[in-house]
Design an enzyme around this catalytic site. Structure first.
Site, PDB file in Angstrom:
ATOM      1  N   ARG A  30       5.712   1.549  -4.651  1.00  0.00           N
ATOM      2  CA  ARG A  30       4.980   1.454  -5.797  1.00  0.00           C
ATOM      3  C   ARG A  30       5.805   2.300  -7.009  1.00  0.00           C
ATOM      4  O   ARG A  30       5.970   1.559  -7.826  1.00  0.00           O
ATOM      5  CB  ARG A  30       3.440   2.029  -5.938  1.00  0.00           C
ATOM      6  CG  ARG A  30       2.534   0.936  -5.369  1.00  0.00           C
ATOM      7  CD  ARG A  30       1.098   1.536  -5.611  1.00  0.00           C
ATOM      8  NE  ARG A  30       0.363   1.011  -4.179  1.00  0.00           N
ATOM      9  CZ  ARG A  30      -0.520   1.852  -3.869  1.00  0.00           C
ATOM     10  NH1 ARG A  30      -0.928   3.018  -4.572  1.00  0.00           N
ATOM     11  NH2 ARG A  30      -1.288   1.680  -2.550  1.00  0.00           N
ATOM     12  N   ALA A  71       0.928  -1.233   0.081  1.00  0.00           N
ATOM     13  CA  ALA A  71      -0.147   0.176  -0.100  1.00  0.00           C
ATOM     14  C   ALA A  71       0.833   1.272  -0.125  1.00  0.00           C
ATOM     15  O   ALA A  71       0.443   2.199  -0.179  1.00  0.00           O
ATOM     16  CB  ALA A  71      -1.087   0.051   1.207  1.00  0.00           C
ATOM     17  N   CYS A  72       2.243   1.035   0.021  1.00  0.00           N
ATOM     18  CA  CYS A  72       3.075   2.310   0.102  1.00  0.00           C
ATOM     19  C   CYS A  72       3.326   2.803  -1.420  1.00  0.00           C
ATOM     20  O   CYS A  72       3.626   2.154  -2.166  1.00  0.00           O
ATOM     21  CB  CYS A  72       4.442   1.815   0.684  1.00  0.00           C
ATOM     22  SG  CYS A  72       5.593   3.250   0.820  1.00  0.00           S
ATOM     23  N   ASP A  73       2.918   4.339  -1.515  1.00  0.00           N
ATOM     24  CA  ASP A  73       3.071   4.735  -2.803  1.00  0.00           C
ATOM     25  C   ASP A  73       4.566   4.805  -3.151  1.00  0.00           C
ATOM     26  O   ASP A  73       4.864   4.675  -4.260  1.00  0.00           O
ATOM     27  CB  ASP A  73       2.554   6.338  -2.831  1.00  0.00           C
ATOM     28  CG  ASP A  73       0.951   6.376  -2.624  1.00  0.00           C
ATOM     29  OD1 ASP A  73       0.429   5.164  -3.106  1.00  0.00           O
ATOM     30  OD2 ASP A  73       0.506   7.309  -2.281  1.00  0.00           O
TER      31      ASP A  73
END
Length: 111
Positions: free
Chosen positions: A13, A8-10
């Site tokens: 990503r 979930a970490c931008d």
């Protein structure tokens, strides 16, 4: 090369997308564990910078826990690790995805 991060970490990503042409094993620190030897080496290299003191996990800890052993904290709360932690097969490591780190990986062969 292994990339330790969170799904979930931008920032993770962005790193995964930039490294999509590299041979990278992605390990979500919540799903799989970071090997003790990797954590110890990363802590030796990056020191307290390995702890993400801006995270909600950190803010949820009491003062006694925050003052505890960083290695024990990272084992108990893997989301406390600043990310992504990228470990090369030769043991070289990078932490985070700032412009200098992104440029380093963009210059690698096959990038």
């Amino acid at each position: 090369m292994q990339l330790y991060g969170l799904k979930a970490c931008d920032t993770c990503r962005k790193a995964r997308k930039a490294l999509q042409n590299q041979q990278v094993d992605y390990i979500d620190v919540r799903d799989g564990s970071v090997p003790d030897a990797v954590l110890a080496a990363a802590l030796a290299k990056f020191g307290d910078a390995l702890l993400n003191r801006a995270s909600t996990t950190w803010r949820g800890l009491d003062a006694v826990a925050q003052a505890g052993d960083p290695l024990a904290l990272l084992k108990a709360h893997p989301a406390l690790m600043k990310r992504p932690l990228i470990v090369h097969d030769d043991g070289e490591m990078t932490l985070g995805w700032k412009p200098d780190v992104a440029a380093y990986y963009a210059a690698l062969p096959g990038a």
